[in-house]
Motif scaffolding. Sequence first.
Motif, PDB file in Angstrom:
ATOM      1  N   ALA A 190      -9.447  13.522  -9.148  1.00  0.00           N
ATOM      2  CA  ALA A 190      -9.691  13.355 -10.583  1.00  0.00           C
ATOM      3  C   ALA A 190     -10.031  11.904 -10.916  1.00  0.00           C
ATOM      4  CB  ALA A 190      -8.467  13.799 -11.376  1.00  0.00           C
ATOM      5  N   ALA A 191      -9.528  10.979 -10.104  1.00  0.00           N
ATOM      6  CA  ALA A 191      -9.794   9.556 -10.329  1.00  0.00           C
ATOM      7  C   ALA A 191     -11.046   9.089  -9.615  1.00  0.00           C
ATOM      8  CB  ALA A 191      -8.593   8.729  -9.869  1.00  0.00           C
ATOM      9  N   GLU A 223      -1.083  18.109  -4.870  1.00  0.00           N
ATOM     10  CA  GLU A 223      -1.123  17.501  -6.197  1.00  0.00           C
ATOM     11  C   GLU A 223      -1.604  16.053  -6.129  1.00  0.00           C
ATOM     12  OE1 GLU A 223       1.353  19.247  -4.991  1.00  0.00           O
ATOM     13  OE2 GLU A 223       1.892  20.820  -6.425  1.00  0.00           O
ATOM     14  N   ILE A 224      -1.158  15.350  -5.087  1.00  0.00           N
ATOM     15  CA  ILE A 224      -1.581  13.964  -4.896  1.00  0.00           C
ATOM     16  C   ILE A 224      -3.080  13.907  -4.630  1.00  0.00           C
ATOM     17  CG2 ILE A 224      -1.380  11.967  -3.355  1.00  0.00           C
ATOM     18  CD1 ILE A 224       1.598  12.816  -2.998  1.00  0.00           C
ATOM     19  N   ALA A 225      -3.568  14.786  -3.761  1.00  0.00           N
ATOM     20  CA  ALA A 225      -4.996  14.823  -3.445  1.00  0.00           C
ATOM     21  C   ALA A 225      -5.810  15.157  -4.691  1.00  0.00           C
ATOM     22  CB  ALA A 225      -5.254  15.848  -2.343  1.00  0.00           C
ATOM     23  N   ALA A 226      -5.293  16.069  -5.517  1.00  0.00           N
ATOM     24  CA  ALA A 226      -5.993  16.443  -6.746  1.00  0.00           C
ATOM     25  C   ALA A 226      -6.060  15.268  -7.716  1.00  0.00           C
ATOM     26  CB  ALA A 226      -5.285  17.633  -7.403  1.00  0.00           C
ATOM     27  N   LEU A 237      -5.387   3.731 -11.253  1.00  0.00           N
ATOM     28  CA  LEU A 237      -5.024   2.329 -11.074  1.00  0.00           C
ATOM     29  C   LEU A 237      -5.386   1.837  -9.680  1.00  0.00           C
ATOM     30  CD1 LEU A 237      -1.524   2.076 -12.805  1.00  0.00           C
ATOM     31  CD2 LEU A 237      -3.646   0.962 -13.524  1.00  0.00           C
ATOM     32  N   GLN A 238      -5.237   2.701  -8.673  1.00  0.00           N
ATOM     33  CA  GLN A 238      -5.588   2.301  -7.307  1.00  0.00           C
ATOM     34  C   GLN A 238      -7.086   2.067  -7.172  1.00  0.00           C
ATOM     35  OE1 GLN A 238      -2.697   1.662  -5.751  1.00  0.00           O
ATOM     36  NE2 GLN A 238      -1.959   2.596  -7.645  1.00  0.00           N
ATOM     37  N   VAL A 239      -7.863   2.909  -7.847  1.00  0.00           N
ATOM     38  CA  VAL A 239      -9.321   2.737  -7.826  1.00  0.00           C
ATOM     39  C   VAL A 239      -9.702   1.420  -8.496  1.00  0.00           C
ATOM     40  CG1 VAL A 239     -11.517   3.656  -8.661  1.00  0.00           C
ATOM     41  CG2 VAL A 239      -9.756   5.215  -7.796  1.00  0.00           C
ATOM     42  N   LYS A 240      -9.115   1.174  -9.661  1.00  0.00           N
ATOM     43  CA  LYS A 240      -9.405  -0.055 -10.400  1.00  0.00           C
ATOM     44  C   LYS A 240      -9.011  -1.282  -9.596  1.00  0.00           C
ATOM     45  CE  LYS A 240      -8.340  -2.396 -14.772  1.00  0.00           C
ATOM     46  NZ  LYS A 240      -7.557  -2.303 -16.053  1.00  0.00           N
TER      47      LYS A 240
END
Length: 246
Positions: free
Chosen positions: A143-144, A136-139, A50-53
Amino acid sequence: MKTKNKLLPICVIGITFLLGLSVWSAVDGEAFGSDISANNADKLKAFAALQVKKSELQSKLGTNSIYPEFSSSIEEEKLLDKSEATAINTAEKALIEREALYWYAVNHGIQLTDEEVQQRIEAAIADAKKAENYDEIAAACKAAGTTFEATMLENKEFYKKEYTNSDLYNAKLSAFSEGKNGLDGEQMAAWESYWDNFADTTISEYKLTRNYTVLESAIGTSKELVKKNITDLSRIKASETSQSHP
């Protein structure tokens, strides 16, 4: 009002994913949590996407468009299993409150330079990397197709307003507590009541301004786009142009 929950220590409020984790927990009593289960990991990835979008839409629609943030906020709420109607209502109230408080802050001399915003974001990134669930956040970001740093640096205007509102909150708290470092339970309850009343009054005053008239119209347009599930960029632009030039 939920602002008091959002104005957490600045090392948290300025962090996209930790904001999602800790603030949603404070407001709703639920969050993805520090225990990264398979379901929570999927939600983190969805949150990152969602942040990327949002960043891509903002780049294409321009900094004046509220649609990227508004629609993203709705989707974030829906990740917590909120209905669309509830998600829209929550996103609208949060946006209006943030803009009202920012309007008040700027008109009372609380402003940050671009350099100060950059410095705070860089400090927030450094703090985030110390979090126990940062891997986990970085992963999830990877992935995004992005990085944690990019999710923050590409949303400077958003963080500028969040940091400004946090400074306003802290200034009001300092005045209320007469400079004391901490408040006991009764004092904290009084402070929360004071802040809620202040926020409500500020929103009421903001709604009398031209700024709010413009924002209200933009929110109405964005809500219709979301409700009709219109995602085509040309149609979004056409709707915003029509709203700006009746």
